[in-house]
Scaffold this motif. Structure first.
Motif, PDB file in Angstrom:
ATOM      1  N   LEU A  16       0.828  -1.199   0.000  1.00 15.75           N
ATOM      2  CA  LEU A  16       0.000   0.000   0.000  1.00 15.75           C
ATOM      3  C   LEU A  16       0.867   1.256   0.000  1.00 15.75           C
ATOM      4  N   ARG A  17       0.582   2.141  -0.929  1.00 10.21           N
ATOM      5  CA  ARG A  17       1.226   3.463  -0.924  1.00 10.21           C
ATOM      6  C   ARG A  17       0.329   4.424  -0.154  1.00 10.21           C
ATOM      7  N   ARG A  18       0.965   5.343   0.568  1.00  8.28           N
ATOM      8  CA  ARG A  18       0.192   6.305   1.356  1.00  8.28           C
ATOM      9  C   ARG A  18      -0.793   7.075   0.482  1.00  8.28           C
ATOM     10  N   ASP A  19      -0.403   7.392  -0.758  1.00 11.10           N
ATOM     11  CA  ASP A  19      -1.292   8.139  -1.653  1.00 11.10           C
ATOM     12  C   ASP A  19      -2.529   7.347  -2.054  1.00 11.10           C
ATOM     13  N   ASP A  20      -2.471   6.014  -1.911  1.00 12.79           N
ATOM     14  CA  ASP A  20      -3.611   5.168  -2.279  1.00 12.79           C
ATOM     15  C   ASP A  20      -4.512   4.849  -1.093  1.00 12.79           C
ATOM     16  N   TRP A  21      -4.167   5.400   0.098  1.00 10.10           N
ATOM     17  CA  TRP A  21      -4.877   4.966   1.298  1.00 10.10           C
ATOM     18  C   TRP A  21      -6.365   5.236   1.206  1.00 10.10           C
ATOM     19  N   ASP A  22      -6.801   6.389   0.736  1.00 11.66           N
ATOM     20  CA  ASP A  22      -8.237   6.698   0.690  1.00 11.66           C
ATOM     21  C   ASP A  22      -8.987   5.722  -0.198  1.00 11.66           C
ATOM     22  N   ASP A  23      -8.438   5.392  -1.356  1.00 12.26           N
ATOM     23  CA  ASP A  23      -9.084   4.409  -2.229  1.00 12.26           C
ATOM     24  C   ASP A  23      -9.105   3.038  -1.562  1.00 12.26           C
ATOM     25  N   TRP A  24      -8.009   2.705  -0.922  1.00  9.47           N
ATOM     26  CA  TRP A  24      -7.888   1.415  -0.222  1.00  9.47           C
ATOM     27  C   TRP A  24      -8.939   1.310   0.882  1.00  9.47           C
ATOM     28  N   VAL A  35     -21.194   1.833   4.549  1.00 11.77           N
ATOM     29  CA  VAL A  35     -21.465   2.932   5.478  1.00 11.77           C
ATOM     30  C   VAL A  35     -20.133   3.452   5.999  1.00 11.77           C
ATOM     31  N   ASP A  36     -19.791   4.679   5.669  1.00 16.92           N
ATOM     32  CA  ASP A  36     -18.481   5.215   5.975  1.00 16.92           C
ATOM     33  C   ASP A  36     -18.328   5.484   7.471  1.00 16.92           C
ATOM     34  N   GLU A  37     -17.080   5.505   7.918  1.00 15.65           N
ATOM     35  CA  GLU A  37     -16.769   5.900   9.285  1.00 15.65           C
ATOM     36  C   GLU A  37     -16.902   7.416   9.409  1.00 15.65           C
ATOM     37  N   SER A  38     -16.964   7.898  10.648  1.00 14.66           N
ATOM     38  CA  SER A  38     -16.943   9.339  10.865  1.00 14.66           C
ATOM     39  C   SER A  38     -15.598   9.894  10.429  1.00 14.66           C
ATOM     40  N   ALA A  39     -15.545  11.192  10.179  1.00 15.25           N
ATOM     41  CA  ALA A  39     -14.285  11.820   9.770  1.00 15.25           C
ATOM     42  C   ALA A  39     -13.211  11.617  10.829  1.00 15.25           C
ATOM     43  N   GLU A  40     -13.605  11.680  12.112  1.00 21.35           N
ATOM     44  CA  GLU A  40     -12.654  11.508  13.205  1.00 21.35           C
ATOM     45  C   GLU A  40     -12.065  10.102  13.208  1.00 21.35           C
ATOM     46  N   GLU A  41     -12.921   9.104  13.048  1.00 20.41           N
ATOM     47  CA  GLU A  41     -12.449   7.727  13.072  1.00 20.41           C
ATOM     48  C   GLU A  41     -11.621   7.406  11.833  1.00 20.41           C
ATOM     49  N   ARG A  42     -12.065   7.909  10.697  1.00 23.46           N
ATOM     50  CA  ARG A  42     -11.317   7.680   9.471  1.00 23.46           C
ATOM     51  C   ARG A  42      -9.906   8.262   9.577  1.00 23.46           C
ATOM     52  N   ALA A  43      -9.798   9.452  10.142  1.00 23.75           N
ATOM     53  CA  ALA A  43      -8.494  10.086  10.291  1.00 23.75           C
ATOM     54  C   ALA A  43      -7.587   9.272  11.219  1.00 23.75           C
ATOM     55  N   ASP A  47      -3.987   7.414  10.322  1.00 24.64           N
ATOM     56  CA  ASP A  47      -2.742   7.622  11.067  1.00 24.64           C
ATOM     57  C   ASP A  47      -2.142   6.301  11.547  1.00 24.64           C
ATOM     58  N   LEU A  48      -2.997   5.355  11.910  1.00 26.22           N
ATOM     59  CA  LEU A  48      -2.514   4.105  12.497  1.00 26.22           C
ATOM     60  C   LEU A  48      -2.134   3.052  11.460  1.00 26.22           C
ATOM     61  N   ARG A 200      -5.846   6.875  21.504  1.00 26.50           N
ATOM     62  CA  ARG A 200      -6.934   7.698  20.968  1.00 26.50           C
ATOM     63  C   ARG A 200      -8.154   6.863  20.599  1.00 26.50           C
ATOM     64  N   LEU A 201      -7.948   5.567  20.347  1.00 26.58           N
ATOM     65  CA  LEU A 201      -9.071   4.705  19.981  1.00 26.58           C
ATOM     66  C   LEU A 201     -10.125   4.672  21.081  1.00 26.58           C
ATOM     67  N   GLY A 202      -9.670   4.720  22.341  1.00 28.28           N
ATOM     68  CA  GLY A 202     -10.593   4.605  23.459  1.00 28.28           C
ATOM     69  C   GLY A 202     -11.460   5.820  23.689  1.00 28.28           C
ATOM     70  N   VAL A 203     -11.125   6.957  23.080  1.00 25.80           N
ATOM     71  CA  VAL A 203     -11.920   8.166  23.294  1.00 25.80           C
ATOM     72  C   VAL A 203     -12.569   8.667  22.004  1.00 25.80           C
ATOM     73  N   LEU A 204     -12.534   7.848  20.954  1.00 26.95           N
ATOM     74  CA  LEU A 204     -13.308   8.200  19.763  1.00 26.95           C
ATOM     75  C   LEU A 204     -14.781   8.291  20.153  1.00 26.95           C
ATOM     76  N   ASP A 205     -15.412   9.363  19.740  1.00 33.62           N
ATOM     77  CA  ASP A 205     -16.781   9.564  20.220  1.00 33.62           C
ATOM     78  C   ASP A 205     -17.653  10.265  19.178  1.00 33.62           C
ATOM     79  N   PRO A 206     -17.708   9.755  17.944  1.00 31.88           N
ATOM     80  CA  PRO A 206     -18.562  10.407  16.948  1.00 31.88           C
ATOM     81  C   PRO A 206     -20.031  10.288  17.322  1.00 31.88           C
TER      82      PRO A 206
END
Length: 418
Positions: A16-24, A35-43, A47-48, A200-206
């Motif tokens: 995986l190339r970083r530039d392809d991450w969104d398509d991936w 059903v997409d994730e929230s913007a916060e969770e997707r971000a 990162d991870l 940060r996973l434990g405080v995701l709260d969308p």
């Protein structure tokens, strides 16, 4: 770069190339219903994601498959923290099912894990039936409960009243909560040592994930001026004509001693305007089960959690300790990772173990799946034998191995998904 035949066309596997991450990630989301994730969770997942440990399957210019492997350290019986591949984000486009895309990704991934020198691979299965053919087996289980707190009471141990509880902002308290969690990791097999960013996973709260419940709340437990535990939860208010009927939803609870743990559970049981407590994925042997006044009104259920795959049988069996002395020859079947197949002599006790190739006669015969199921001590080799999945050649070998492989430090537990 690898090209795999898929029956109708060749699918190319690429790192995986970083530039392809969104398509991936979009390909993965679509494979799981779209059903997409929230913007916060997707971000956060962006990162991870370790791109260098992730692959995509391409049919020409079309991305049709995804798979990744986090770089984890897993606590095993005896307390060692073992390098482990956390298999994740596995998906295949519905247009390319039954063409061998998944098999080719699993083949490539396990070859990579072996090359990285990681003796274990683990995953949480969206469909448990899928991963057995690749050598994975359920090794930990989580306890679910829906407790009628209007009728169930909690008896707490002496000293609980000395614990001070206070509300804290979930984000602002991350560091102290993470310090508590880190102290518990070596104590129970199946726990994951979290690398920076994972807290940060434990405080995701969308808001989209709350289902009508409150924003995430946090309460800290303190003894002697030091934080000794925390709980994160939501409250879902409900009212009927006869009055309040709110629900507490436990998200996470961790403590370094039994009285801090009991104080946090007692707090959850006593939140105003609520009559039920919903619990998901807790340790099977958690102490609160023995503190409740009526276990029948807790609606207990058990669900599979962490699936384990031994990538290097010798290194994996040497990494853990054994509750009682064990000296057995294992005949291991492993068609998907043939380097594991054959006979292994395992000798070990509570201090350590060795495991090496041997030509001696087998004492027990089993597949790598049974080894994965029993590896963390949560599944008995004896129960697997009664199911016909472990065969005893030397009388007494099954009892010896079953006792040796048993859980130490409590039932194994996966604290969160990935």
């Amino acid at each position: 770069m690898t090209t795999e035949a898929t029956g109708r066309a060749a699918t190319e596997l690429r790192p995986l190339r970083r530039d392809d991450w969104d398509d991936w990630f979009d390909t993965l989301i679509r494979a799981f219903g779209g059903v997409d994730e929230s913007a916060e969770e997707r971000a956060l997942w962006r990162d991870l994601t370790p791109c260098e440990r992730s692959i995509g399957a391409w049919d020409g210019d079309e991305l049709v498959g995804t798979a990744g492997a986090f770089d984890f350290r897993l606590t095993v019986p005896g307390g060692a923290s073992v390098p482990t591949a956390g298999v994740t984000m596995v998906g295949v486009a519905a247009t390319h099912r039954r063409r061998g895309v998944l098999t080719s990704m699993m083949r490539r991934q396990l070859d990579d894990v072996r090359a990285w020198g990681e003796p274990l691979a683990v995953l949480t299965a969206s469909e448990p039936a899928i991963y057995g053919r690749f050598g994975y087996a359920a090794a930990t289980f989580g306890l679910h409960a829906e407790i009628d707190t209007s009728r169930v009471r909690l008896s707490v141990p002496a000293g609980t009243d000395d614990v001070r509880l206070r509300y804290a902002d979930p984000g602002a308290s991350l560091d102290v909560c993470e310090a508590v969690y880190a102290r518990t990791v070596p104590l129970r097999a199946g726990m994951l040592a979290r690398r920076p960013g994972w807290e940060r996973l434990g405080v995701l709260d969308p808001e989209s994930d709350r289902g009508g419940a409150s924003p995430l709340q946090c309460v800290l437990a303190e003894r002697g001026g030091k934080v000794t535990g925390y709980v994160r939860f939501r409250v879902r208010p409900r009212w009927t004509e006869s009055g309040h009927n709110g629900e507490v939803q436990l998200a996470d609870l961790s403590a370094v001693d039994e009285v801090s743990e009991a104080a946090l559970w007692r707090f959850l049981f006593g939140i105003d305007l609520t009559t039920s407590l919903k619990v998901r994925g807790r340790p099977l042997d958690e102490a609160w089960r023995h503190l409740v006044s009526d276990v029948r009104r807790c609606d207990l259920r058990v669900r599979d959690a962490l699936y384990v795959r031994l990538v290097d049988v010798g290194a994996a069996l040497e990494a853990r300790t054994y509750q009682a002395p064990v000296d057995v020859v294992l005949e291991v079947e492993d068609a998907f990772c043939p380097w594991n197949a054959g006979r292994w002599r395992l000798s070990g006790d509570a201090k350590g173990a060795t495991c090496s190739r041997t030509t001696d006669a087998a004492d027990l015969s089993l597949s790598v799946r049974e080894l994965g199921a029993a590896y963390l001590g949560g599944v008995s080799l004896g129960s697997l034998a009664r199911a016909g999945r472990v065969r005893e050649a030397r009388p007494g070998a099954l009892t010896e191995a079953s006792v040796g492989f048993g859980a130490s430090g409590g039932e194994p537990w996966l604290p969160h998904g990935f």
